[in-house]
Scaffold this motif. Structure first.
Motif, PDB file in Angstrom:
ATOM      1  N   ASN A   3      76.101  22.036 -34.213  1.00 23.15           N
ATOM      2  CA  ASN A   3      77.348  22.511 -34.961  1.00 23.15           C
ATOM      3  C   ASN A   3      78.405  22.609 -33.661  1.00 23.15           C
ATOM      4  N   PRO A   4      79.630  21.922 -33.988  1.00 26.53           N
ATOM      5  CA  PRO A   4      80.494  21.758 -32.993  1.00 26.53           C
ATOM      6  C   PRO A   4      81.233  23.409 -32.754  1.00 26.53           C
ATOM      7  N   GLU A   5      81.045  24.149 -33.488  1.00 23.84           N
ATOM      8  CA  GLU A   5      81.738  25.489 -33.392  1.00 23.84           C
ATOM      9  C   GLU A   5      80.906  26.545 -32.588  1.00 23.84           C
ATOM     10  N   LEU A   6      79.541  25.914 -32.371  1.00 23.03           N
ATOM     11  CA  LEU A   6      78.453  26.775 -31.592  1.00 23.03           C
ATOM     12  C   LEU A   6      78.276  26.437 -30.270  1.00 23.03           C
ATOM     13  N   GLY A 196      74.483  34.335 -39.334  1.00 23.30           N
ATOM     14  CA  GLY A 196      75.191  33.174 -38.599  1.00 23.30           C
ATOM     15  C   GLY A 196      74.347  32.011 -39.615  1.00 23.30           C
ATOM     16  N   PRO A 197      75.214  30.933 -39.171  1.00 27.63           N
ATOM     17  CA  PRO A 197      74.582  29.656 -39.762  1.00 27.63           C
ATOM     18  C   PRO A 197      73.027  29.515 -39.645  1.00 27.63           C
ATOM     19  N   LYS A 198      72.424  28.891 -40.760  1.00 26.51           N
ATOM     20  CA  LYS A 198      70.995  28.601 -40.920  1.00 26.51           C
ATOM     21  C   LYS A 198      70.290  29.659 -41.456  1.00 26.51           C
ATOM     22  N   GLN A 199      71.210  30.761 -42.068  1.00 25.29           N
ATOM     23  CA  GLN A 199      70.351  32.052 -42.644  1.00 25.29           C
ATOM     24  C   GLN A 199      70.626  31.710 -44.091  1.00 25.29           C
ATOM     25  N   ASN A 200      69.383  31.600 -44.545  1.00 26.79           N
ATOM     26  CA  ASN A 200      69.339  31.207 -45.921  1.00 26.79           C
ATOM     27  C   ASN A 200      69.256  32.268 -46.914  1.00 26.79           C
ATOM     28  N   PRO A 201      70.596  32.083 -47.796  1.00 25.25           N
ATOM     29  CA  PRO A 201      70.839  33.271 -48.743  1.00 25.25           C
ATOM     30  C   PRO A 201      70.013  33.129 -50.015  1.00 25.25           C
ATOM     31  N   GLU A 278      89.733  38.403 -48.205  1.00 24.18           N
ATOM     32  CA  GLU A 278      90.859  37.615 -47.388  1.00 24.18           C
ATOM     33  C   GLU A 278      90.387  36.269 -47.138  1.00 24.18           C
ATOM     34  N   LEU A 279      89.127  35.738 -46.626  1.00 21.15           N
ATOM     35  CA  LEU A 279      89.068  34.475 -46.280  1.00 21.15           C
ATOM     36  C   LEU A 279      89.026  33.651 -47.444  1.00 21.15           C
ATOM     37  N   SER A 280      88.397  34.339 -48.660  1.00 18.37           N
ATOM     38  CA  SER A 280      88.415  33.456 -49.909  1.00 18.37           C
ATOM     39  C   SER A 280      89.473  33.289 -50.606  1.00 18.37           C
ATOM     40  N   LEU A 322      81.750  36.060 -38.882  1.00 17.33           N
ATOM     41  CA  LEU A 322      81.787  35.837 -40.413  1.00 17.33           C
ATOM     42  C   LEU A 322      82.869  34.728 -40.913  1.00 17.33           C
ATOM     43  N   LYS A 323      83.949  34.675 -40.394  1.00 21.22           N
ATOM     44  CA  LYS A 323      84.732  33.310 -40.670  1.00 21.22           C
ATOM     45  C   LYS A 323      83.889  32.241 -40.390  1.00 21.22           C
ATOM     46  N   ILE A 324      83.232  31.814 -39.178  1.00 17.06           N
ATOM     47  CA  ILE A 324      82.287  30.816 -38.942  1.00 17.06           C
ATOM     48  C   ILE A 324      81.371  30.587 -40.098  1.00 17.06           C
ATOM     49  N   VAL A 325      80.647  31.472 -40.420  1.00 14.30           N
ATOM     50  CA  VAL A 325      79.258  31.523 -41.302  1.00 14.30           C
ATOM     51  C   VAL A 325      79.903  31.206 -42.602  1.00 14.30           C
ATOM     52  N   TYR A 326      80.780  31.893 -43.153  1.00 13.25           N
ATOM     53  CA  TYR A 326      81.518  31.567 -44.538  1.00 13.25           C
ATOM     54  C   TYR A 326      81.742  30.227 -44.588  1.00 13.25           C
ATOM     55  N   ASN A 327      82.645  29.504 -43.589  1.00 15.27           N
ATOM     56  CA  ASN A 327      82.843  28.235 -43.783  1.00 15.27           C
ATOM     57  C   ASN A 327      81.748  27.178 -43.655  1.00 15.27           C
ATOM     58  N   TRP A 328      80.589  27.685 -42.761  1.00 10.92           N
ATOM     59  CA  TRP A 328      79.329  26.829 -42.755  1.00 10.92           C
ATOM     60  C   TRP A 328      78.667  26.964 -44.307  1.00 10.92           C
ATOM     61  N   TYR A 329      78.634  27.961 -44.849  1.00 12.28           N
ATOM     62  CA  TYR A 329      77.926  28.114 -46.142  1.00 12.28           C
ATOM     63  C   TYR A 329      78.921  27.218 -47.163  1.00 12.28           C
ATOM     64  N   ILE A 330      80.295  26.981 -47.145  1.00 15.21           N
ATOM     65  CA  ILE A 330      80.781  26.246 -47.864  1.00 15.21           C
ATOM     66  C   ILE A 330      80.434  24.711 -47.678  1.00 15.21           C
TER      67      ILE A 330
END
Length: 336
Positions: A3-6, A196-201, A278-280, A322-330
């Motif tokens: 992940n380039p953001e991490l 964070g990323p890789k956490q399954n919803p 706000e993010l969405s 939260l911004k990173i993980v929200y964009n990751w889920y998208i």
């Protein structure tokens, strides 16, 4: 692959190409992030032990072609599997567990078998087969139980409020006993609501942040248990990875030690919803229901001890994470 953001900043100074690492539960959320960090920084060998009951092979499949990566499909409830897994290992990161307070209330037996029997198997295997290995394990903020003191400070625990909390408290007691009797000094990291990323919803016992992110992405109303003022010390996963790396490579340890792993802050569920709006750019409102049994109302960690002894410093605050993980889920296929 990475992940380039991490993990733009290393949390170690020594050459980890000379070390071999075992990550139990390495296909799970936190475990696979630890694996990613270790491989990105060229660890000598990274071995994952996971039975894939709560982890996902997709989290590690990109690493399987690497010569320094090894995957063992196995269960920590089997002692011989644990013994084989620790052979030739310098650093053990024990992340395998069954999380979730509601799951433990529904099925306390399986939670006990994995979290206590499996943990004891790993301690025994390490003692017998890798006595010089560093041993760091996932502890839990649930151990503070019914204590209303804020912030939460190591050594000031209350009574457990769920079977899950009991299992994590027992882990710490076993680790303390192994330290005093066998001289096997381990480190427990009390995680405070890691996300964070890789956490399954989509997991039936998914945590609140992936559930909320999924709801906003799919334009559905998230469910809130309680009035939404319940607060937690939500901690971005890279902060947890930092704590693990620093604990695994810490020298001079002469006793079992527990550290809170958090940000030292509080965020309410209603605040999360507001940030997601706000993010969405979506004015999605939640559906409020009754509070869940076994949950505490507020949680906030003192991180003074881990800062002082390990040099830990959270690199991501809640909003950034939260911004990173929200964009990751998208961008990811996790929601499908």
């Amino acid at each position: 692959m990475y992940n380039p953001e991490l993990y733009k900043t290393p949390y170690h100074t020594e050459d980890i190409s000379k070390h071999s690492f075992l990550v139990t539960g390495g296909a799970g959320f936190i475990g696979s992030n630890i694996v990613e960090y270790l491989l990105k920084y060229k660890a000598g060998r990274v071995r994952v032990l996971d039975n894939l009951s709560n982890g996902y092979f997709d989290n590690i499949k990109d690493f399987t072609s690497l010569p320094n990566f090894e995957f063992i499909l196995g269960d920590i409830r089997d002692l011989e599997t644990c013994r084989k897994a620790v052979e030739g290992i310098d650093c053990i990161s024990h992340q395998a567990a069954l999380g979730s307070v509601p799951r433990s209330i529904t099925d306390p037996i399986t939670t006990n078998e994995v979290n206590i029997k499996g943990f004891l198997n790993m301690l025994a295997a390490a003692k017998d087969c890798a006595p010089n290995a560093k041993f760091v394990y996932a502890a839990s903020s649930s151990t503070y139980g019914d204590s209303i003191e804020l912030p939460k400070v190591e050594g000031r625990e209350g009574k457990p409020l769920s079977p899950y909390a009991v299992t994590k408290a027992v882990n710490e007691m076993y680790a303390e006993v192994f330290s005093s009797i066998y001289g096997m000094h381990s480190t427990g990291l009390r995680y405070f609501n890691i996300f964070g990323p890789k956490q399954n919803p989509n997991n039936p016992y998914a945590a609140v942040i992936p559930i909320f992110c999924k709801a906003f992405i799919e334009n559905t109303q998230p469910i809130v248990n309680g009035d939404g003022e319940t607060s937690r010390d939500f901690t971005f996963v890279e902060n947890a990875v930092q704590a693990n790396i620093k604990a695994l490579l810490h020298h001079g340890q002469n006793q079992h030690t527990i550290f809170n792993t958090a940000c030292g802050d509080q965020v309410s569920l209603n605040s999360i919803l507001e940030i997601l709006r706000e993010l969405s750019g979506k004015n999605i409102q939640a559906i409020y229901k009754n509070e869940r049994p076994g949950d505490v109302k507020h949680s906030k960690a003192s991180i003074e001890k881990i800062q002082k002894e390990l040099g830990y410093l959270p690199g991501f605050n809640f909003s950034e994470g939260l911004k990173i993980v929200y964009n990751w889920y998208i961008k990811s296929n996790t929601l499908s």
